[in-house]
Design a protein around this motif. Structure first.
Motif, PDB file in Angstrom:
ATOM      1  N   ARG A  71       0.911  -1.252  -0.089  1.00 38.96           N
ATOM      2  CA  ARG A  71       0.068   0.012  -0.168  1.00 38.96           C
ATOM      3  C   ARG A  71       1.015   1.070   0.067  1.00 38.96           C
ATOM      4  O   ARG A  71       2.030   1.128   0.436  1.00 38.96           O
ATOM      5  N   SER A  72       0.247   2.463  -0.387  1.00 41.98           N
ATOM      6  CA  SER A  72       1.070   3.543  -0.239  1.00 41.98           C
ATOM      7  C   SER A  72       1.344   3.950   1.085  1.00 41.98           C
ATOM      8  O   SER A  72       0.852   3.237   2.099  1.00 41.98           O
ATOM      9  N   VAL A  73       2.336   4.849   1.422  1.00 40.40           N
ATOM     10  CA  VAL A  73       2.755   5.482   2.682  1.00 40.40           C
ATOM     11  C   VAL A  73       1.283   6.165   3.172  1.00 40.40           C
ATOM     12  O   VAL A  73       0.589   6.681   2.165  1.00 40.40           O
ATOM     13  N   GLN A  74       0.971   6.257   4.210  1.00 38.38           N
ATOM     14  CA  GLN A  74      -0.125   6.969   4.654  1.00 38.38           C
ATOM     15  C   GLN A  74       0.101   7.224   6.059  1.00 38.38           C
ATOM     16  O   GLN A  74       0.773   6.862   6.894  1.00 38.38           O
ATOM     17  N   MET A  75      -1.015   8.133   6.706  1.00 40.85           N
ATOM     18  CA  MET A  75      -1.195   8.386   7.980  1.00 40.85           C
ATOM     19  C   MET A  75      -2.617   8.438   8.462  1.00 40.85           C
ATOM     20  O   MET A  75      -3.438   8.638   7.523  1.00 40.85           O
ATOM     21  N   VAL A  76      -2.753   7.818   9.550  1.00 43.25           N
ATOM     22  CA  VAL A  76      -4.243   7.314  10.037  1.00 43.25           C
ATOM     23  C   VAL A  76      -4.657   8.413  11.074  1.00 43.25           C
ATOM     24  O   VAL A  76      -3.723   8.576  12.367  1.00 43.25           O
ATOM     25  N   GLU A  77      -5.658   8.933  11.392  1.00 40.72           N
ATOM     26  CA  GLU A  77      -6.173   9.741  12.383  1.00 40.72           C
ATOM     27  C   GLU A  77      -7.699   9.244  12.804  1.00 40.72           C
ATOM     28  O   GLU A  77      -8.456   8.749  11.869  1.00 40.72           O
ATOM     29  N   ILE A  78      -8.171   9.290  14.112  1.00 41.87           N
ATOM     30  CA  ILE A  78      -9.365   9.069  14.481  1.00 41.87           C
ATOM     31  C   ILE A  78     -10.109  10.164  14.834  1.00 41.87           C
ATOM     32  O   ILE A  78      -9.555  11.152  15.697  1.00 41.87           O
ATOM     33  N   ALA A  79     -10.923  10.575  14.033  1.00 44.61           N
ATOM     34  CA  ALA A  79     -11.955  11.910  14.717  1.00 44.61           C
ATOM     35  C   ALA A  79     -12.884  11.655  15.609  1.00 44.61           C
ATOM     36  O   ALA A  79     -13.921  10.562  15.217  1.00 44.61           O
ATOM     37  N   ILE A  80     -13.209  12.219  16.607  1.00 43.95           N
ATOM     38  CA  ILE A  80     -14.501  12.006  17.354  1.00 43.95           C
ATOM     39  C   ILE A  80     -15.252  13.298  17.621  1.00 43.95           C
ATOM     40  O   ILE A  80     -14.391  14.400  17.933  1.00 43.95           O
ATOM     41  N   ASP A  81     -16.362  13.129  17.241  1.00 45.79           N
ATOM     42  CA  ASP A  81     -17.456  14.127  17.213  1.00 45.79           C
ATOM     43  C   ASP A  81     -17.948  14.320  18.548  1.00 45.79           C
ATOM     44  O   ASP A  81     -18.307  13.130  19.596  1.00 45.79           O
ATOM     45  N   ALA A  82     -17.864  15.595  19.316  1.00 43.42           N
ATOM     46  CA  ALA A  82     -18.372  15.983  20.573  1.00 43.42           C
ATOM     47  C   ALA A  82     -19.043  17.112  20.745  1.00 43.42           C
ATOM     48  O   ALA A  82     -18.683  18.086  20.057  1.00 43.42           O
ATOM     49  N   LEU A  83     -19.874  17.138  21.564  1.00 43.72           N
ATOM     50  CA  LEU A  83     -20.596  18.427  21.968  1.00 43.72           C
ATOM     51  C   LEU A  83     -19.776  19.418  22.953  1.00 43.72           C
ATOM     52  O   LEU A  83     -19.669  20.323  22.734  1.00 43.72           O
ATOM     53  N   GLY A  93       0.427   4.570  17.309  1.00 40.93           N
ATOM     54  CA  GLY A  93      -1.054   4.646  17.260  1.00 40.93           C
ATOM     55  C   GLY A  93      -1.402   5.895  16.286  1.00 40.93           C
ATOM     56  O   GLY A  93      -0.809   6.955  16.147  1.00 40.93           O
ATOM     57  N   PRO A  94      -2.653   5.817  15.713  1.00 40.51           N
ATOM     58  CA  PRO A  94      -3.073   7.049  15.030  1.00 40.51           C
ATOM     59  C   PRO A  94      -3.392   8.166  15.890  1.00 40.51           C
ATOM     60  O   PRO A  94      -3.689   8.159  17.073  1.00 40.51           O
ATOM     61  N   ALA A  95      -3.187   9.331  15.443  1.00 35.48           N
ATOM     62  CA  ALA A  95      -3.416  10.625  16.005  1.00 35.48           C
ATOM     63  C   ALA A  95      -5.109  10.642  16.361  1.00 35.48           C
ATOM     64  O   ALA A  95      -5.869  10.010  15.763  1.00 35.48           O
ATOM     65  N   ILE A  96      -5.492  11.380  17.566  1.00 33.61           N
ATOM     66  CA  ILE A  96      -7.060  11.624  17.826  1.00 33.61           C
ATOM     67  C   ILE A  96      -6.975  13.071  17.475  1.00 33.61           C
ATOM     68  O   ILE A  96      -6.756  13.794  18.254  1.00 33.61           O
ATOM     69  N   HIS A 109      -1.357  22.365  23.119  1.00 34.48           N
ATOM     70  CA  HIS A 109      -1.584  21.906  24.344  1.00 34.48           C
ATOM     71  C   HIS A 109      -3.242  22.235  25.003  1.00 34.48           C
ATOM     72  O   HIS A 109      -3.298  22.221  26.150  1.00 34.48           O
ATOM     73  N   GLY A 110      -3.874  22.898  24.041  1.00 34.69           N
ATOM     74  CA  GLY A 110      -5.397  23.627  24.484  1.00 34.69           C
ATOM     75  C   GLY A 110      -6.161  22.303  24.840  1.00 34.69           C
ATOM     76  O   GLY A 110      -6.022  21.108  24.444  1.00 34.69           O
ATOM     77  N   PRO A 111      -7.439  22.735  25.247  1.00 31.39           N
ATOM     78  CA  PRO A 111      -8.326  21.724  25.933  1.00 31.39           C
ATOM     79  C   PRO A 111      -9.081  21.160  24.640  1.00 31.39           C
ATOM     80  O   PRO A 111      -9.886  20.325  24.935  1.00 31.39           O
ATOM     81  N   GLU A 112      -8.946  21.775  23.379  1.00 32.97           N
ATOM     82  CA  GLU A 112      -9.682  21.075  22.117  1.00 32.97           C
ATOM     83  C   GLU A 112      -8.540  20.681  21.065  1.00 32.97           C
ATOM     84  O   GLU A 112      -9.217  20.349  20.071  1.00 32.97           O
ATOM     85  N   ASP A 113      -7.455  20.551  21.462  1.00 37.56           N
ATOM     86  CA  ASP A 113      -6.428  20.353  20.439  1.00 37.56           C
ATOM     87  C   ASP A 113      -6.436  18.824  20.122  1.00 37.56           C
ATOM     88  O   ASP A 113      -6.719  17.980  21.406  1.00 37.56           O
ATOM     89  N   PRO A 114      -5.536  18.359  19.189  1.00 40.33           N
ATOM     90  CA  PRO A 114      -5.523  16.789  19.030  1.00 40.33           C
ATOM     91  C   PRO A 114      -4.644  16.111  19.972  1.00 40.33           C
ATOM     92  O   PRO A 114      -3.891  16.854  20.999  1.00 40.33           O
ATOM     93  N   LEU A 115      -4.719  14.731  19.857  1.00 35.66           N
ATOM     94  CA  LEU A 115      -3.833  14.044  20.733  1.00 35.66           C
ATOM     95  C   LEU A 115      -3.125  13.144  19.895  1.00 35.66           C
ATOM     96  O   LEU A 115      -3.475  12.791  18.826  1.00 35.66           O
ATOM     97  N   VAL A 116      -1.951  12.891  20.326  1.00 28.98           N
ATOM     98  CA  VAL A 116      -0.644  12.235  19.573  1.00 28.98           C
ATOM     99  C   VAL A 116      -0.316  10.811  20.521  1.00 28.98           C
ATOM    100  O   VAL A 116      -0.116  11.084  21.632  1.00 28.98           O
TER     101      VAL A 116
END
Length: 230
Positions: free
Chosen positions: A111-123, A158-161, A145-152
């Motif tokens: 397969r090609s090189v790639q990166m995977v993220e998990i997206a979580i919808d939230a209120l 593992g994939p970023a969130i 580092h903010g309260p709504e920033d991604p996680l790695v």
């Protein structure tokens, strides 16, 4: 070394001819090999080419059939002029072994090189982010580092969130989906394969930044590229 933030197009144009691809804040390539010993030799040569200056920017996934090479600035979480220079140096070092840097696009590799993220919808992103940070053992992105920033994943396995803001509850649709970031010249082939495998194209209005697809039961996934984002 110039630390001006480069555009996605500048990064992509700089490495395409080297057999690397820009995906989701990194430049990445793979080197096909025939044994673990050969993979180790590639890794050693790449580390030597990067030198002390580039050691922090380079990561390697060493396997018996390929070595996956990734370059990203640990300070900025982006690709700088240094990483572009390192791509040239590492590519030359690999060539000296009679091997090639290959992004695997066009169905040329497993397969090609790639990166995977998990997206979580939230209120309330700030309310759920600490849970996902704790349960996954994850940390903050560089300079985010903010309260709504991604996680790695601090181990870079593992994939970023990332978190997508919802305006209202949405029980009728899945609220967690995958983003598959692929090389810009791989997207059409990957989408075609997914549709041929029973998938459905839900939206291409944001293409080429991303396409929204779903499986036969409506579970969604986005195929994304760097294009259309600068």
């Amino acid at each position: 070394m110039n630390q001006k933030r480069l555009s996605r197009k500048e990064i992509s144009d700089a490495v395409d001819g080297l057999g690397w691809r820009f995906v989701l804040g990194v430049v990445r390539t793979s080197v096909p090999v025939t044994s673990l010993a050969q993979a180790a030799a590639v890794a050693a040569r790449a580390v030597a080419a990067a030198g002390e200056e580039g050691e922090a920017s380079l990561s390697l996934d060493v396997r018996k059939d390929q070595v996956i090479l990734t370059l990203q600035s640990p300070a900025t979480g982006w690709v700088t002029a240094l990483e572009l220079e390192l791509a040239h140096r590492v590519t030359a070092a690999v060539s000296e072994l009679g091997l090639r840097t290959d992004p695997g696009t066009g169905g040329q590799g497993p397969r090609s090189v790639q990166m995977v993220e998990i997206a979580i919808d939230a209120l309330d992103i700030a309310a759920i982010r600490p849970f996902w940070k704790a349960v996954m053992g994850y940390g903050d992105e560089a300079e985010a580092h903010g309260p709504e920033d991604p996680l790695v994943d601090p181990a870079a396995q593992g994939p970023a969130i990332w978190f997508q803001q919802m305006d209202a509850a949405r029980p009728q649709r899945n609220r967690i989906h995958f983003d598959i970031s692929v090389p810009h010249d791989e997207a059409a082939r990957r989408i075609g394969a997914a549709l041929a495998a029973g998938g459905v194209l839900l939206s291409d209005t944001a293409a080429p930044a991303f396409w929204v697809l779903a499986d036969a039961e409506g579970n969604e996934v986005c195929v994304t590229t760097w294009q259309g984002r600068d």
